[in-house]
Design a protein around this motif. Structure first.
Motif, PDB file in Angstrom:
ATOM      1  N   HIS A   1      60.711  27.715  64.383  1.00 56.19           N
ATOM      2  CA  HIS A   1      61.110  26.541  65.163  1.00 56.19           C
ATOM      3  C   HIS A   1      59.885  26.046  65.931  1.00 56.19           C
ATOM      4  CE1 HIS A   1      63.487  23.696  67.247  1.00 56.19           C
ATOM      5  NE2 HIS A   1      64.631  24.235  66.909  1.00 56.19           N
TER       6      HIS A   1
ATOM      7  N   ALA B   1      67.584  21.396  62.819  1.00 54.07           N
ATOM      8  CA  ALA B   1      68.614  22.337  63.288  1.00 54.07           C
ATOM      9  C   ALA B   1      69.274  21.757  64.524  1.00 54.07           C
ATOM     10  CB  ALA B   1      67.993  23.700  63.587  1.00 54.07           C
TER      11      ALA B   1
ATOM     12  N   ARG C   1      77.910  27.217  71.294  1.00 59.63           N
ATOM     13  CA  ARG C   1      77.204  25.962  71.554  1.00 59.63           C
ATOM     14  C   ARG C   1      77.562  24.958  70.460  1.00 59.63           C
ATOM     15  NH1 ARG C   1      70.679  25.884  71.987  1.00 59.63           N
ATOM     16  NH2 ARG C   1      70.830  26.159  69.739  1.00 59.63           N
TER      17      ARG C   1
ATOM     18  N   GLY D   1      68.603  33.340  63.485  1.00 57.15           N
ATOM     19  CA  GLY D   1      67.707  34.183  64.254  1.00 57.15           C
ATOM     20  C   GLY D   1      67.005  33.467  65.373  1.00 57.15           C
ATOM     21  N   SER D   2      66.435  34.304  66.209  1.00 54.88           N
ATOM     22  CA  SER D   2      65.768  33.868  67.428  1.00 54.88           C
ATOM     23  C   SER D   2      64.624  34.862  67.647  1.00 54.88           C
ATOM     24  CB  SER D   2      66.744  33.971  68.594  1.00 54.88           C
ATOM     25  OG  SER D   2      67.149  35.328  68.749  1.00 54.88           O
ATOM     26  N   THR D   3      63.822  34.647  68.664  1.00 53.06           N
ATOM     27  CA  THR D   3      62.772  35.633  68.941  1.00 53.06           C
ATOM     28  C   THR D   3      63.341  36.956  69.455  1.00 53.06           C
ATOM     29  OG1 THR D   3      61.087  33.946  69.225  1.00 53.06           O
ATOM     30  CG2 THR D   3      60.676  36.073  70.293  1.00 53.06           C
TER      31      THR D   3
ATOM     32  N   ARG E   1      64.274  32.066  61.824  1.00 54.67           N
ATOM     33  CA  ARG E   1      63.744  30.865  62.493  1.00 54.67           C
ATOM     34  C   ARG E   1      63.276  31.129  63.921  1.00 54.67           C
ATOM     35  NH1 ARG E   1      68.938  28.785  61.536  1.00 54.67           N
ATOM     36  NH2 ARG E   1      69.040  28.683  63.797  1.00 54.67           N
ATOM     37  N   PRO E   2      62.485  32.127  64.170  1.00 55.19           N
ATOM     38  CA  PRO E   2      62.032  32.331  65.554  1.00 55.19           C
ATOM     39  C   PRO E   2      61.102  31.193  65.978  1.00 55.19           C
ATOM     40  CG  PRO E   2      60.762  33.708  64.075  1.00 55.19           C
ATOM     41  CD  PRO E   2      61.810  33.032  63.229  1.00 55.19           C
ATOM     42  N   GLY E   3      61.087  30.902  67.270  1.00 53.69           N
ATOM     43  CA  GLY E   3      60.190  29.863  67.780  1.00 53.69           C
ATOM     44  C   GLY E   3      59.261  30.406  68.844  1.00 53.69           C
ATOM     45  N   THR E   4      59.853  31.069  69.829  1.00 55.54           N
ATOM     46  CA  THR E   4      59.103  31.495  71.015  1.00 55.54           C
ATOM     47  C   THR E   4      58.016  32.521  70.707  1.00 55.54           C
ATOM     48  OG1 THR E   4      61.126  31.068  72.272  1.00 55.54           O
ATOM     49  CG2 THR E   4      59.441  32.333  73.384  1.00 55.54           C
TER      50      THR E   4
END
Ligand SMILES: Cc1ncc(COP(=O)(O)O)c(C=O)c1O
Length: 366
Positions: free
Chosen positions: A42, A85, A142, A214-216, A232-235
């Protein structure tokens, strides 16, 4: 050749430690490759073609965006396959999506029949094919359809609506903020709920080609999610105090700090720096009452206790350090993605040398 010394930068400014950035990019790319997971980071954390290029060079299959501005700027990189997204709702948002260069493959995550209808109509008008991921809510509350039946209904609708193509499923487990034992039940629930939805799609003859999530904070456990094939991690590119508390990165992996100058020592027990809410955001995430709004890179015991828009108050009650007016500090923010969004430009440093500067080109709405 260094452009300048870090001391010469005008403050406040975000400073990215390029060695740490490189290491963060390489670590996630290695993890994804080791587990045969497609990596579609992301871009909201960096909003910069400079970093997106590095992610693609390290093996990312494409990029994930939340805003039309991010899509437009990222379409100039490569051109990669782009995932929106975010619900494709609103005439302006859809028009900007459709007028991206035709050679950019488009994916969109959505969760409503209204979005299917509007996207299909626009895709027909613009003679584009769009791959669709149906967004499912796996606990965050959300966006995303709730039940397996609702997922199958919407997936069927997408599959039957030309020129949309049913590509698969997307979810974001943003409710799981850490990877410690205390969140184990939440993690198990996520695995079970995802499994139930994938089985329902299978039974309906709609087996998804892509299962994207997914996330970080959850990134390093992505391989445990059966059926997941895209993360899809971003941070992770920069990390921040919240990521460290989550256990997904160490303090030494925090690549972006806000360089600030001490502008006042007049009030006892504190000093004031030129980074307030308009530099750090007001994100009280991830800690107890004394958590504050950031901490010093070199002095973790010193926190930003309070802020005005352009003033950050450093609490000196925890330290014997007594800075002087004009001294510089580097602050690790609570939530780095907000910091990125507050600045036009970022400085890239190796040690104390500024070797690059880049624009946060995808910030704002465009
Ligand atoms: C839809 C979606 N995917 C992926 C991410 C990346 O998560 P993280 O910031 O934890 O890396 C986010 C973050 O907000 C998101 O909203």
């Amino acid at each position: 050749m260094p452009l300048a010394a870090i001391e010469s930068l005008e403050t406040p400014i975000p400073v990215v430690d390029l060695d740490r950035l490189d290491a963060n990019l390489a670590r996630m790319a290695r993890y994804a490759a080791a587990h045969r997971l497609a990596l579609r980071p992301h871009v909201k954390t960096h909003k910069a073609p400079r970093v997106a290029r590095a992610q693609l060079a390290a093996g990312a299959v494409g990029l994930t965006c939340a805003t039309p501005r991010e899509l437009e700027v990222m379409a100039t990189v490569a051109p990669p396959s782009l995932l929106l997204a975010y619900p494709p709702i609103g005439a302006g948002r859809i028009r900007r999506l459709m007028t991206l260069p035709p050679e950019v493959p488009l994916r969109v995550a959505l969760d409503s029949p209204e979005a299917v209808a509007a996207l299909a109509a626009a895709a027909r008008d613009h003679d584009r094919t769009v791959a669709v991921l149906v967004e499912v809510d796996l606990g965050m509350g959300r966006v995303g359809v709730g039940s397996p039946e609702a997922l199958v209904d919407l997936a069927r609708r997408v599959a039957a609506t030309s020129p949309l193509r049913f590509e698969g499923v997307a979810f974001y487990p943003g409710h799981l903020r850490d990877t410690t034992e205390s969140s184990e039940s939440g993690w198990q629930r996520l695995c079970t709920d995802l499994g139930a939805r994938l089985e329902a799609l299978d039974r309906a003859g709609l087996a998804p080609a892509t299962v994207s999530g997914g996330s970080t904070p959850t990134a390093w456990r992505s391989h445990e999610l059966l059926g997941l094939n895209e993360m899809r991690p971003g941070t992770y590119v920069y990390n921040d105090r919240a990521t460290v508390v989550a256990g997904a990165a160490g303090r030494d992996d925090c690549a972006l700090t806000v360089l600030a100058t001490v502008v006042s020592t007049a009030v006892a027990g504190q000093v004031v720096v030129d980074a307030g809410t308009k530099s750090l955001g007001r994100e009280p995430r991830g800690g107890d009452g004394d958590w504050g709004f950031g901490e010093l890179l070199d002095r973790p015991e010193v926190r930003v206790r309070a802020m005005s828009e352009e003033h950050g108050i450093l609490d000196l009650s925890t330290t014997s350090w007594r800075p002087r007016v004009g001294d510089r500090v580097r602050i690790i923010p609570n939530h780095v993605c907000i910091v990125t969004h507050l600045f036009d430009e970022v400085a890239g440093v190796r040690g104390d040398a500024v070797v690059e500067r880049w624009a946060v080109a995808a910030r704002g709405r465009g």
